[in-house]
Design a protein around this motif. Structure first.
Motif, mmCIF file in Angstrom:
data_model
loop_
_atom_site.group_PDB
_atom_site.id
_atom_site.type_symbol
_atom_site.label_atom_id
_atom_site.label_comp_id
_atom_site.label_asym_id
_atom_site.label_seq_id
_atom_site.Cartn_x
_atom_site.Cartn_y
_atom_site.Cartn_z
ATOM 1 N N TYR A 63 0.849 -1.205 0.000
ATOM 2 C CA TYR A 63 0.000 0.000 0.000
ATOM 3 C C TYR A 63 0.875 1.242 0.000
ATOM 4 C CZ TYR A 63 -3.529 -3.244 1.724
ATOM 5 O OH TYR A 63 -4.371 -4.307 1.880
ATOM 6 N N PHE A 64 0.467 2.213 -0.784
ATOM 7 C CA PHE A 64 1.143 3.515 -0.760
ATOM 8 C C PHE A 64 0.175 4.485 -0.102
ATOM 9 C CE2 PHE A 64 3.084 1.063 -4.113
ATOM 10 C CZ PHE A 64 4.428 1.313 -3.920
ATOM 11 N N GLU A 65 0.413 4.787 1.162
ATOM 12 C CA GLU A 65 -0.512 5.640 1.915
ATOM 13 C C GLU A 65 -0.133 7.103 1.751
ATOM 14 O OE1 GLU A 65 -1.463 2.496 5.557
ATOM 15 O OE2 GLU A 65 -0.413 4.372 5.984
ATOM 16 N N GLY A 66 -1.154 7.954 1.718
ATOM 17 C CA GLY A 66 -0.889 9.386 1.677
ATOM 18 C C GLY A 66 -0.738 9.906 0.263
ATOM 19 N N THR A 67 -1.168 9.133 -0.718
ATOM 20 C CA THR A 67 -1.181 9.631 -2.100
ATOM 21 C C THR A 67 -2.365 9.017 -2.838
ATOM 22 O OG1 THR A 67 -0.028 9.712 -4.205
ATOM 23 C CG2 THR A 67 0.507 7.843 -2.806
ATOM 24 N N ASN A 68 -3.019 9.859 -3.637
ATOM 25 C CA ASN A 68 -4.127 9.337 -4.449
ATOM 26 C C ASN A 68 -3.622 8.960 -5.831
ATOM 27 O OD1 ASN A 68 -6.034 9.713 -2.428
ATOM 28 N ND2 ASN A 68 -6.249 11.883 -2.992
ATOM 29 N N ASP A 69 -2.472 9.518 -6.162
ATOM 30 C CA ASP A 69 -1.921 9.250 -7.497
ATOM 31 C C ASP A 69 -1.095 7.974 -7.464
ATOM 32 O OD1 ASP A 69 -2.921 11.698 -8.199
ATOM 33 O OD2 ASP A 69 -1.068 12.723 -7.587
ATOM 34 N N LYS A 70 -0.735 7.535 -8.666
ATOM 35 C CA LYS A 70 0.205 6.421 -8.783
ATOM 36 C C LYS A 70 1.554 6.900 -8.248
ATOM 37 C CE LYS A 70 1.300 3.067 -12.372
ATOM 38 N NZ LYS A 70 2.742 3.145 -12.361
ATOM 39 N N PRO A 71 2.167 6.184 -7.308
ATOM 40 C CA PRO A 71 3.433 6.690 -6.771
ATOM 41 C C PRO A 71 4.530 6.684 -7.839
ATOM 42 C CG PRO A 71 2.978 4.489 -5.958
ATOM 43 C CD PRO A 71 1.765 4.911 -6.725
ATOM 44 N N ASN A 72 5.417 7.618 -7.644
ATOM 45 C CA ASN A 72 6.527 7.804 -8.557
ATOM 46 C C ASN A 72 7.726 7.028 -7.997
ATOM 47 O OD1 ASN A 72 7.524 9.119 -10.731
ATOM 48 N ND2 ASN A 72 7.562 11.157 -9.789
ATOM 49 N N LEU A 73 8.141 5.960 -8.670
ATOM 50 C CA LEU A 73 9.222 5.131 -8.136
ATOM 51 C C LEU A 73 10.427 5.177 -9.076
ATOM 52 C CD1 LEU A 73 7.139 1.927 -7.206
ATOM 53 C CD2 LEU A 73 7.531 3.964 -5.825
ATOM 54 N N ALA A 74 11.621 5.114 -8.497
ATOM 55 C CA ALA A 74 12.830 5.047 -9.323
ATOM 56 C C ALA A 74 13.716 3.929 -8.799
ATOM 57 C CB ALA A 74 13.583 6.369 -9.270
ATOM 58 N N ILE A 75 14.303 3.171 -9.710
ATOM 59 C CA ILE A 75 15.139 2.041 -9.296
ATOM 60 C C ILE A 75 16.559 2.209 -9.830
ATOM 61 C CG2 ILE A 75 15.399 -0.478 -9.265
ATOM 62 C CD1 ILE A 75 12.514 -0.834 -9.572
ATOM 63 N N VAL A 76 17.537 1.942 -8.945
ATOM 64 C CA VAL A 76 18.948 1.931 -9.359
ATOM 65 C C VAL A 76 19.470 0.506 -9.142
ATOM 66 C CG1 VAL A 76 21.248 2.857 -8.927
ATOM 67 C CG2 VAL A 76 19.254 4.342 -8.679
ATOM 68 N N PHE A 77 19.958 -0.109 -10.205
ATOM 69 C CA PHE A 77 20.468 -1.476 -10.110
ATOM 70 C C PHE A 77 21.992 -1.485 -9.998
ATOM 71 C CE2 PHE A 77 16.442 -2.028 -12.434
ATOM 72 C CZ PHE A 77 15.835 -2.970 -11.625
ATOM 73 N N GLN A 78 22.517 -2.673 -9.724
ATOM 74 C CA GLN A 78 23.969 -2.861 -9.642
ATOM 75 C C GLN A 78 24.646 -2.479 -10.962
ATOM 76 O OE1 GLN A 78 25.043 -6.804 -8.406
ATOM 77 N NE2 GLN A 78 27.092 -6.618 -9.224
ATOM 78 N N GLU A 79 24.083 -2.995 -12.048
ATOM 79 C CA GLU A 79 24.605 -2.654 -13.369
ATOM 80 C C GLU A 79 23.696 -1.597 -13.965
ATOM 81 O OE1 GLU A 79 27.353 -3.678 -14.631
ATOM 82 O OE2 GLU A 79 27.788 -5.280 -13.191
#
Ligand SMILES: Nc1ncnc2c1ncn2[C@@H]1O[C@H](COP(=O)(O)OP(=O)(O)OP(=O)(O)O)[C@@H](O)[C@H]1O
Length: 255
Positions: A64-80
């Motif tokens: 659950y993403f609480e405290g937002t009505n919008d789609k949460p903005n996620l960013a991923i940093v991988f090893q490579e």
């Protein structure tokens, strides 16, 4: 925004076998909290990060993403870090902003701001093949920061780097975090890295991956590795190693 991971389980089924990678996982990531997942090889750290990041769906349970009505903005940093080889550093960093349809001015300002933050100023026009491993990783981090995510996910971002570069990058990440206070979920094998960066460390055990313990690191976020704090730093590191040791030995024997 607060992220709640509730009763998450994940079973992988292929033609040969069924692997329960995660079971009964419950925790939260509070707003502006830096959570580190540690555990031996194969305990399900990456699987859990990918589930929170929406790249994998859980077999059971919810995020659950609480405290937002919008789609949460996620960013991923991988090893490579996968930078586009045909784009310059600047063009790579602003890629997410362009995709979101940001204005030219916003792209210019934010791109430069985050390039400066990761110390890549002067390299805006360089291409990925001209960068060292550490610089590529910086560009990847700037790209993730540039979309100003609600949650930053990092999967062993520094483990392909040499030990000295890794130490410097950890310091820089902490400096960046102190400026941005981004909610972060970070995966590592490295216990010292976990104690250095985390507000809370989640220790996973393996087969199946479950939460063994959640440890609050009660130290100020600066100077954790200083001489004055050495005793407390080692106390936390030893506590985590004691929790992991048995599983790590098993993982080693299984190869
Ligand atoms: N796509 C998949 N299909 C089948 N099994 C998988 C798949 N992905 C992961 N697993 C299994 O799930 C378990 C957890 O894997 P995962 O990669 O999440 O662990 P990890 O803690 O990140 O490991 P490492 O630290 O070695 O990267 C392992 O037993 C792994 O073999």
């Amino acid at each position: 925004m607060r992220i709640v991971v509730e009763n998450v389980a994940k079973t992988f089924i292929d033609s040969k076998r069924e692997v329960t990678a995660l079971q009964n996982i419950n925790f939260s990531i509070e707003n502006q909290e830096f959570i580190v997942l540690v555990g031996p090889s194969g305990c399900g750290k990456s699987t859990l990060l990918n589930i929170v990041g929406g790249l994998l769906s859980p077999s059971d349970g919810s995020i659950y993403f609480e405290g937002t009505n919008d789609k949460p903005n996620l960013a991923i940093v991988f090893q490579e870090i996968a930078l586009f080889p045909w784009r310059t550093v600047f063009e790579n960093v602003v890629y997410g902003l362009e995709e979101k349809g940001a204005s030219k001015q916003e792209i210019q300002e934010k791109g430069q701001h985050y390039i400066n933050m990761v110390g890549l100023n002067g390299f805006e026009k360089a291409y990925p093949k001209q960068l060292s491993g550490g610089m590529k990783q910086r560009a990847g981090i700037a790209r993730a920061l540039c979309i100003e995510p609600d949650l930053l996910l990092m999967d062993e971002p520094f483990s392909a780097l040499d030990a000295q570069t890794r130490t410097l990058m950890q310091e820089e990440l902490l400096t960046i975090w102190n400026r941005t206070k981004l909610s972060t979920l970070y995966v590592t094998h490295n216990i010292q890295e976990a104690v250095y960066l985390a507000d809370r460390v989640i220790v996973l055990s393996r087969h199946p991956g479950t939460i063994k313990q959640i440890i609050q690191i009660d130290m100020p976020k600066t100077g954790r590795d200083s001489v004055q704090n050495r005793e407390q730093f080692e106390k936390y590191s030893n506590q985590i190693w004691d929790l992991i040791r048995h599983d790590a030995q098993e993982a080693l024997l299984e190869g």
